[in-house]
Scaffold this motif. Structure first.
Motif, short mmCIF file in Angstrom:
data_model
loop_
_atom_site.label_atom_id
_atom_site.label_comp_id
_atom_site.label_asym_id
_atom_site.label_seq_id
_atom_site.Cartn_x
_atom_site.Cartn_y
_atom_site.Cartn_z
N ARG A 115 -0.78 4.74 -0.43
CA ARG A 115 0.30 5.44 -1.14
C ARG A 115 1.57 4.65 -1.14
O ARG A 115 2.25 4.56 -2.01
N ARG A 116 1.97 4.39 0.17
CA ARG A 116 3.34 3.89 0.24
C ARG A 116 3.27 2.50 -0.38
O ARG A 116 4.29 2.12 -0.72
N ARG A 118 1.63 1.40 -2.83
CA ARG A 118 1.67 1.56 -4.27
C ARG A 118 3.02 1.86 -4.69
O ARG A 118 3.55 1.53 -5.92
N MET A 119 3.86 2.73 -4.05
CA MET A 119 5.31 3.06 -4.23
C MET A 119 6.21 1.69 -4.37
O MET A 119 7.25 1.82 -4.97
N THR A 121 5.33 -0.85 -5.96
CA THR A 121 4.85 -1.78 -6.95
C THR A 121 6.22 -2.16 -7.79
O THR A 121 6.31 -3.37 -8.28
N GLU A 122 6.96 -1.18 -8.02
CA GLU A 122 7.85 -1.45 -8.99
C GLU A 122 9.12 -2.53 -8.43
O GLU A 122 9.65 -3.40 -9.13
#
Length: 402
Positions: A115-116, A118-119, A121-122
């Protein structure tokens, strides 16, 4: 009666001409004979090389095999004589067993969750776009290694650990030197010492003035400065070098497999599968070593206590008993259960971060430069030597239609 084991007389130091992505043929041939082979180390120690997938995976998860640095007194290509290897420095948990290993890894686990990552990604998309912009403005030719493959993971991991922007070039150069496989002993030791000194200063700065990064977070616990320095070295080198080489070598592999490249361009939904297949096919982290802590029976052979076992992950990931047609790059391959990130308690902590970077950067490169191609014949692409810890290309000249 147990059959005599196959023997690999020396560790291969080159790959077949024209086959830069395939493991050395001696290891492939050994796997065809047996998943485990005898291997005489240059110092006279009689060890083993495991080339089969199932056996390599089993050993990586077996607590009877140790990762402790001081037990691995054997190098596959160098005879160090009677030199005693000291234990791993504090914090360098890849070269430790339990419980020391978990003492250092546990505080990091929550900071590298799926989850972290993927955060992030931006932010990875922003960093990638900035470097593609610079490539395009300077083009239409570039060395993909220096313009794209190295700087993207370097910026990402340095931001995570709070390395100031102005220090990133120096850090990247030193990591290249002591992991690249070509530096002489003096140059290698100087680069390693410079990195250690820099990290000591960085840890002290984070403890005095914490910022919003992983290293600052770790200063809140009971870890000493020496331990934090060792942990930072593991994270910086692993988080940079492996991903950088996957980006460059992965692009090279796609350019050499135009049908697969066309499939990925036509179907962006193939990206996740493509990344897993490239990780399997290339296996840039070629091998790991383990030492038997007791006598262990494997594949009809006794691995005696104190014996070093080399796990050839590049060959295990090409095992035909596990992966049909293993030497073919097939981006639609659905089984991604490779060992590129190892397995067991030492499975790569940053694997999700690496996946995010590969899933973002490779498609972005192909979208931005639809006519991307090699600027030199494939046989002239400079490859890292087989003695390097991480396999890859030293430079990748590319061009495109302006």
């Amino acid at each position: 009666m147990t059959a005599l084991p196959h023997t690999i007389p020396a560790m291969p130091t080159t790959r077949q001409p024209g086959c830069p992505f395939d493991p050395p043929k001696e290891l492939v041939e050994a796997r065809a004979h047996s998943p485990i082979s005898r291997f005489p180390f240059p110092d006279g120690h009689q060890g083993w090389i495991v080339t089969g997938y199932d056996l390599a995976r089993a050993i990586l998860a077996d607590s009877r095999f140790s990762s402790r640095k001081e037990l691995m007194r054997h190098h596959p290509t160098i005879d160090y004589g009677d030199i005693e290897v000291p234990p791993a420095p504090p914090g360098e948990f890849l070269l430790m067993d339990e419980p020391q290993h978990s003492r250092y890894r546990r505080p990091l686990v929550g900071r590298f969750t799926v989850r972290r990552m993927r955060m992030l990604t931006e932010r990875v998309e922003q960093i990638t776009a900035e470097h593609l912009d610079a490539m395009e403005q300077a083009g239409p030719a570039a060395d993909l290694v220096t313009a794209f493959a190295k700087p993207i993971p370097a910026v990402v991991i340095c931001e995570l650990l709070g390395v100031p922007y102005e220090d990133r070039g120096r850090f990247q150069e030193n990591i290249d030197t002591f992991l690249g496989g070509e530096a002489g002993d003096e140059e290698l030791l100087a680069a390693y010492a410079a990195t250690q000194q820099y990290l000591a200063e960085l840890v002290a700065a984070k403890r005095a003035h914490p910022t919003d990064d992983v290293l600052s977070d770790l200063t809140d616990g009971d870890l000493t400065d020496e331990e934090l320095k060792g942990m930072a070295l593991i994270l910086l080198s692993a988080g940079f070098d492996t991903t950088a080489n996957m980006l460059a070598l992965g692009t090279f592999a796609l350019l050499r497999n135009p049908e697969q490249l066309a499939a990925l361009r036509a179907d962006p939904g193939l990206t996740d599968q493509a990344v897993e297949e490239l990780l399997r096919y290339l296996s840039v982290a070629k091998q790991f070593s383990r030492v038997a802590l007791e006598d262990v029976e494997l594949a009809g052979h006794t691995i005696e206590a104190g014996t070093t076992v080399i796990l050839s992950l590049s060959t295990a990931n090409r095992d035909p008993d596990r992966f049909p047609d293993p030497h073919t790059l097939d981006l639609r391959r659905k089984d991604g259960a490779h060992l590129a990130f190892s397995h067991g308690i030492h499975q790569c902590l940053g694997q999700q971060l690496a996946r995010v970077e590969l899933r973002v950067a490779l498609p972005a490169l192909l979208r931005r430069f639809p006519t991307l191609r090699l600027a030199v014949p494939a046989g002239e692409v400079a490859l890292r030597p087989e003695t390097a810890d991480i396999y890859g290309v030293k430079s990748l000249p590319v061009t495109w239609d302006a």
